[in-house]
Design a protein around this motif. Structure first.
Motif, PDB file in Angstrom:
ATOM      1  N   LYS B 479       0.835  -1.189   0.000  1.00 19.85           N
ATOM      2  CA  LYS B 479       0.000   0.000   0.000  1.00 19.85           C
ATOM      3  C   LYS B 479       0.879   1.252   0.000  1.00 19.85           C
ATOM      4  O   LYS B 479       1.868   1.326   0.730  1.00 19.85           O
ATOM      5  CB  LYS B 479      -0.891  -0.011   1.245  1.00 19.85           C
ATOM      6  CG  LYS B 479      -1.884   1.116   1.298  1.00 19.85           C
ATOM      7  CD  LYS B 479      -2.721   1.030   2.566  1.00 19.85           C
ATOM      8  CE  LYS B 479      -3.702   2.182   2.641  1.00 19.85           C
ATOM      9  NZ  LYS B 479      -4.462   2.153   3.895  1.00 19.85           N
ATOM     10  N   SER B 480       0.516   2.196  -0.830  1.00 15.94           N
ATOM     11  CA  SER B 480       1.266   3.449  -0.882  1.00 15.94           C
ATOM     12  C   SER B 480       0.511   4.522  -0.096  1.00 15.94           C
ATOM     13  O   SER B 480      -0.720   4.566  -0.124  1.00 15.94           O
ATOM     14  CB  SER B 480       1.423   3.900  -2.341  1.00 15.94           C
ATOM     15  OG  SER B 480       1.909   5.226  -2.387  1.00 15.94           O
ATOM     16  N   PRO B 481       1.248   5.379   0.575  1.00 17.38           N
ATOM     17  CA  PRO B 481       0.548   6.467   1.291  1.00 17.38           C
ATOM     18  C   PRO B 481       0.023   7.530   0.345  1.00 17.38           C
ATOM     19  O   PRO B 481      -0.749   8.393   0.763  1.00 17.38           O
ATOM     20  CB  PRO B 481       1.630   7.032   2.216  1.00 17.38           C
ATOM     21  CG  PRO B 481       2.905   6.683   1.554  1.00 17.38           C
ATOM     22  CD  PRO B 481       2.679   5.392   0.822  1.00 17.38           C
ATOM     23  N   TYR B 482       0.401   7.439  -0.907  1.00 16.03           N
ATOM     24  CA  TYR B 482      -0.025   8.462  -1.858  1.00 16.03           C
ATOM     25  C   TYR B 482      -1.130   7.922  -2.750  1.00 16.03           C
ATOM     26  O   TYR B 482      -1.163   6.729  -3.062  1.00 16.03           O
ATOM     27  CB  TYR B 482       1.162   8.901  -2.716  1.00 16.03           C
ATOM     28  CG  TYR B 482       2.345   9.328  -1.888  1.00 16.03           C
ATOM     29  CD1 TYR B 482       2.315  10.516  -1.156  1.00 16.03           C
ATOM     30  CD2 TYR B 482       3.461   8.504  -1.798  1.00 16.03           C
ATOM     31  CE1 TYR B 482       3.389  10.872  -0.370  1.00 16.03           C
ATOM     32  CE2 TYR B 482       4.542   8.866  -1.022  1.00 16.03           C
ATOM     33  CZ  TYR B 482       4.498  10.056  -0.297  1.00 16.03           C
ATOM     34  OH  TYR B 482       5.549  10.406   0.483  1.00 16.03           O
ATOM     35  N   PRO B 483      -2.012   8.812  -3.166  1.00 15.98           N
ATOM     36  CA  PRO B 483      -3.114   8.342  -4.016  1.00 15.98           C
ATOM     37  C   PRO B 483      -2.634   8.004  -5.423  1.00 15.98           C
ATOM     38  O   PRO B 483      -1.609   8.512  -5.883  1.00 15.98           O
ATOM     39  CB  PRO B 483      -4.088   9.529  -4.021  1.00 15.98           C
ATOM     40  CG  PRO B 483      -3.220  10.718  -3.755  1.00 15.98           C
ATOM     41  CD  PRO B 483      -2.127  10.251  -2.853  1.00 15.98           C
ATOM     42  N   ASN B 484      -3.381   7.119  -6.063  1.00 22.60           N
ATOM     43  CA  ASN B 484      -3.188   6.763  -7.465  1.00 22.60           C
ATOM     44  C   ASN B 484      -1.818   6.163  -7.749  1.00 22.60           C
ATOM     45  O   ASN B 484      -1.257   6.336  -8.821  1.00 22.60           O
ATOM     46  CB  ASN B 484      -3.408   7.975  -8.379  1.00 22.60           C
ATOM     47  CG  ASN B 484      -4.802   8.547  -8.200  1.00 22.60           C
ATOM     48  OD1 ASN B 484      -5.766   7.795  -8.018  1.00 22.60           O
ATOM     49  ND2 ASN B 484      -4.895   9.862  -8.204  1.00 22.60           N
ATOM     50  N   THR B 485      -1.243   5.534  -6.789  1.00 25.02           N
ATOM     51  CA  THR B 485       0.028   4.852  -7.043  1.00 25.02           C
ATOM     52  C   THR B 485       0.165   3.724  -6.040  1.00 25.02           C
ATOM     53  O   THR B 485      -0.480   3.718  -4.997  1.00 25.02           O
ATOM     54  CB  THR B 485       1.206   5.829  -6.891  1.00 25.02           C
ATOM     55  OG1 THR B 485       2.418   5.119  -7.161  1.00 25.02           O
ATOM     56  CG2 THR B 485       1.283   6.372  -5.465  1.00 25.02           C
ATOM     57  N   SER B 486       0.942   2.732  -6.404  1.00 22.72           N
ATOM     58  CA  SER B 486       1.180   1.630  -5.485  1.00 22.72           C
ATOM     59  C   SER B 486       2.561   1.784  -4.876  1.00 22.72           C
ATOM     60  O   SER B 486       3.415   2.513  -5.395  1.00 22.72           O
ATOM     61  CB  SER B 486       1.081   0.299  -6.224  1.00 22.72           C
ATOM     62  OG  SER B 486       2.041   0.262  -7.248  1.00 22.72           O
ATOM     63  N   GLY B 487       2.808   1.079  -3.772  1.00 23.16           N
ATOM     64  CA  GLY B 487       4.097   1.180  -3.105  1.00 23.16           C
ATOM     65  C   GLY B 487       5.144   0.356  -3.821  1.00 23.16           C
ATOM     66  O   GLY B 487       4.867  -0.371  -4.783  1.00 23.16           O
TER      67      GLY B 487
END
Lengths: 401, 533
Positions: B479-487
């Protein structure tokens, strides 16, 4: 602690399997009528999902109650167009498929299909394409002759009663097929059809992933003075019974009008006349198909209607008792002395007054030891056995587990 | 799926020691187990419960609930569930079939048993005159085996502890089946009570934890009594009466007819207790005043009773003969008649009234002293009322059972104890180490829509091999903390269950987690699993 050991030879150990049975009679009064009004019976547990009912032998809130069976029903996708038993080999379509109408709009349509699929997956298995197979009337899944059960009423017998398996050939169900409906217990237990897995003790099917199963047949009809549908071996199939799984599957045909001269499926009448009258399943005089098709009726309503007509269910269950028998052979020159302290008196063998006297001992128990001389089990004799050089014996030790 | 072998310190075998509580109440021929009252069978035969047993019985399989047993006649008419077996070469049969009966069956015959198989507490009374007591005699060696714990276990005794022979003495044997308590009865937990009309009149406890059932509550002992008769209404002024207890403590009462020494109960200058009789002209009034003076003094443990004819009865408050007191008339009052204290007796508290065989589940009651001096009942159904005693505890089964009639309905008995039951436990520690268990064969572990998510077929000289493309991409669930992107991709699995396999790789148990645990390469876990048997 033994001081002398004898090793078992191959012929000294035998294994046996004994079948212990229990006779399970379940009268209709347990299933319906004794513990409350229809739909509010204390011994029947219903669920919010409404997919099946659990029947107990006593109000289920009591810790004394035992679970007897679950009852539900299911159908496949073809049910809507083909009726209960689908297209027959003679090309005729029975069961009034036209009565079903748009059953796909019924609120329980998907649940019934899912149950059919789930039961089929477990009890019938998959075909070469991976599709779940339908329940087959004669168990010959590959043959195109014979028909499938598109709709079935299931009784899942509790493991508590079914144990390891239901004894083949012991199942009997008596179902009231009288036309008129009544909420009074016993009123509908007339015009009884007797349903058995006749001949299944020696003739059963093995092509189920759930084990062995038999064909249920109508073997008696209380309204038929002639004694019912012909004689053994009976050929009017009306369901399946899965012995290890403890599942009984019955066709709703049993409650449709039929010809009791031929007992053709889908033409059942309980009045003795050809093309007789369907059994009324509720106070609204709906037959089984109408009940299944009524959007206002739940699966619990169908289960109740079916339970009301059960006069008796009885079967024998089976528990396997596995035993190992150890033949402990004591030859003439074995175990004639004892290492017990009391065997000696003044440092002399108590039972020998002179050298030529024969020794005597009394065998009271047999110890079974592991290969590294750990005592595993002790068998006690009801009375000590005299042992001297003039006799030999074989002690038979049975270990049940 | 990866398989790991348990190491030496990963599997522990223990046993949990549990103490199930057991309570029986016996009253009017009925027994109640753990304060439970089962409903009566709808088709009841003589108060049978829905389990087809009497109250207080255990039904082994608890089948045949609320069924009509009267119509049961197998094999033609069956209304009850029953077991049956076919006699065959394994010679297997039911425990309830004797060897002699078993021999009467031919091979192939059906041997039938019956349900319910019930178990219950049993009480067996043996009068002193009875010698036909096989159950007692069978326990002779067992009783003697426990003599090192207490001399009261001895089957026969003739020493300072007492003289008895359990083969002939009055005795009550209480049998508790092991299904109620497990391996043994817990020492120190036995508590037996005797009630009359709901009032506790006796209690036994094994407070020493050595099997001795010691009476801790019993009827009060008889108290010693004395009497002072005032036969005249004059001649008491300035005269003394002295009460002296066995310890030598003296209490002196002095009569005052002048009215100058104060009211009754006052202590004068000599330390005497004043009995003010000024103005009294009747002997019973003088006696009453003396009684008031006696009761005003604390610590001499005497209660008084004025019979209104000038006689005062003095009774020791404490039962028995301890504190016994003498009455002295040092001034020789002419009309005074003194009856010295007598009649005290010791109580039975502290006495051993029976023994407990903890491992075998028996209680032998031998206390044959009366538990009431006033109450009697027909405990032996012999037409004679007798006083309650410990050997009559739980009286229920008699040769001359009164049938449906009430049986000693005012008496009730309880026994409370704890059992000892062992539960074997295997504890297993399954380790998910760093770098392990980071791959899953679940279909969702790979990207569902990958272009390379195809099977490849290769035809090599007419052989067809199928294999998966080794370029398949794994799903990135980081999970990425930023929207619209993956970690950043990291191999991640979620452990949802642990399977236990035997040495042949048969799956024998599955432990499920309440919620799946996230496992990455850098994380490690230890799962602790317990199995009770």
């Amino acid at each position: 602690m033994a001081s002398t050991f004898k090793t078992f030879l191959n012929d000294d150990i035998a294994t046996t399997r004994t079948l212990l049975h229990e006779a399970i009679p379940i009268t209709g009064s347990i299933i319906y009528g004794t513990y409350g009004a229809p739909g509010a019976e204390l011994q029947v547990k219903t669920f919010a999902h409404g997919m099946f009912q659990s029947v107990y032998d006593y109000p289920f809130l009591s810790s004394s109650a035992n679970h007897i069976f679950d009852v539900t029903h299911a159908h496949n996708s073809e049910f809507e167009t083909q009726g209960v038993t689908g297209t027959q080999s003679d090309g005729l379509t029975y069961d009034g498929a036209s009565q079903l109408g748009a059953i796909s709009t019924h609120p329980f349509f998907k649940k019934r299909k899912n149950i059919y699929g789930q039961m089929g997956q477990v009890l019938v298995g998959h075909d070469v394409t991976g599709s779940v197979q339908d329940f087959d009337q004669d168990g010959d899944l590959l043959s195109l002759i014979g028909s499938k059960y598109n709709c079935l009423i299931f009784m899942n017998l509790a493991r508590l009663l079914g144990k390891d398996e239901i004894k083949k050939g012991s199942f009997e169900l008596q179902l009231g097929t009288t036309t008129t409906h009544s909420d009074t217990a016993g009123d509908m237990n007339t015009n009884l059809l007797t349903i058995k897995d006749d001949g299944a003790a020696t003739d059963y099917k093995v092509n189920s992933p759930a084990g062995e199963y038999g064909i249920l047949k109508i073997t008696g009809d209380s309204t038929n003075a002639g004694g019912g549908p012909a004689a053994a071996p009976y050929d009017v199939k009306c369901g399946l019974i899965y012995y290890q799984a403890g599942v009984v599957a019955l066709t709703p045909d049993l409650l449709m009008g039929f010809d009791n001269a031929t007992y053709e499926k889908g033409k059942i009448t309980n009045a003795g006349a050809t093309g007789g009258t369907d059994a009324e399943m509720n106070a609204a005089a709906q037959n089984i198909l109408a009940l299944l098709n009524d959007n206002a009726k739940t699966m619990d309503d169908v289960a109740l209607a079916f339970r009301q007509r059960i006069e008796k269910v009885c079967f024998n269950n089976t528990t396997e008792l596995n035993s190992t028998i150890y033949f402990c052979r004591v030859s003439h020159n074995d175990f004639n002395y004892s290492s017990n302290p009391t065997y000696l008196l003044d440092s002399k063998v108590r039972v020998k007054s002179k050298t030529s006297d024969a020794p005597i001992s009394y065998i009271t128990s047999v110890g079974l030891y592991s290969s590294d001389n750990e005592l595993l089990a002790v068998a006690k004799l009801s009375e000590p056995l005299r042992k001297d050089p003039t006799n030999d014996m074989t002690l038979r030790v049975r270990l049940d587990y | 799926m990866s398989l790991y072998k348990f190491e030496q310190n990963d599997v522990f075998k223990n046993r949990i020691k549990t103490h199930p509580r057991i309570s029986f109440v016996i009253s009017d021929k009925k027994t109640y187990y753990n304060r439970d009252i089962l409903p009566i069978n709808t088709f009841a035969i003589a108060d049978e419960t829905i389990q087809q047993t009497e109250q207080g019985d255990l039904s082994l399989y608890e089948l045949n609930i609320n069924r009509d047993a009267s119509t049961h006649s197998p094999p033609t008419q069956e209304s009850l569930i029953y077991p049956f077996i076919t006699k065959q070469g394994s010679l297997t049969s039911f425990k309830t079939i004797s060897t002699e009966t078993f021999q009467t069956y031919s091979y192939g015959d059906v041997i039938r048993g019956q349900y319910p198989l019930s178990s219950s507490i049993d009480v067996e009374y043996q009068a002193a005159s009875s010698t036909d007591r096989p159950h007692i005699k069978a326990l002779k060696n067992t009783f003697n085996y426990y003599r090192p714990l207490s001399p009261h276990y001895a089957y026969e005794s003739s020493n300072a502890v007492g003289t008895w022979d359990k083969a002939s003495q009055e005795i009550k044997l209480v049998s508790i089946p092991s299904i109620f308590y497990g391996s043994s009865i817990k020492k120190g937990s036995v508590d037996m009570k005797f009630y009359i009309t709901g009032s506790l009149i006796g209690r036994l406890q094994d407070s020493n934890q050595n099997g001795e059932l010691i009476q801790t509550i019993g009827p009060a002992a008889a108290s010693a009594q004395g009497r002072v008769d005032f036969n005249s209404s004059f001649g008491y002024n300035d005269k003394r009466i002295i009460l002296e207890n066995t310890s030598g403590a003296i209490t002196t009462f002095i009569f005052d007819d002048s009215g100058t020494e104060g009211s009754t109960g006052t202590v004068d200058g000599s330390g005497y207790i004043v009995v003010q009789i000024n103005g009294l002209f009747a002997r019973e009034d003088i006696a009453t005043e003396f009684a008031i003076a006696v009761e005003s003094v604390s610590g001499i443990q005497i209660s008084t009773n004025d019979d209104t004819f000038g006689s005062i009865t003095l009774t020791q408050v404490i039962g028995g003969s301890s504190g016994n007191t003498t009455i002295q008339d040092p001034d020789s009052i002419t009309s005074l008649n003194i009856v010295q204290f007598a009649g005290g007796a010791a109580d039975n508290n502290g006495k051993v009234a029976g023994t407990v065989l903890y491992n075998e589940g028996f209680v032998a009651l031998t206390g044959s002293w009366d538990l009431s001096s006033t109450y009697t009942d027909e405990y032996l159904f012999s037409g004679v009322n007798i006083a309650p005693k410990w050997t009559l505890w739980g009286q229920k089964f008699l040769a001359a059972d009164p049938g449906a009639a009430e049986f000693c309905p005012s008496s009730s008995w309880t026994i409370d104890c704890e059992g000892t039951n062992y539960v074997p436990v295997i504890t297993m520690l399954a380790h998910a180490k760093m770098g392990d268990l980071n791959h899953s064969n679940n279909p969702t572990y790979v990207k569902p829509s990958s272009d390379q998510d195809v099977e490849v077929c290769v035809d090599i000289e007419h052989d067809v091999d199928y294999y998966e493309n080794d370029k398949r991409e794994l799903a990135n669930v980081v999970k990425s903390p930023y929207p619209n992107t993956s970690g950043s991709f990291e191999k991640t699995t979620y452990i949802s269950k642990v399977g236990i396999y035997d040495e042949n790789k048969n799956l024998i148990a599955i432990a499920k987690l309440a919620t799946p645990v996230k496992k990455t390469i850098s994380r490690e876990y230890t799962f602790k699993m317990k199995v009770d048997f």
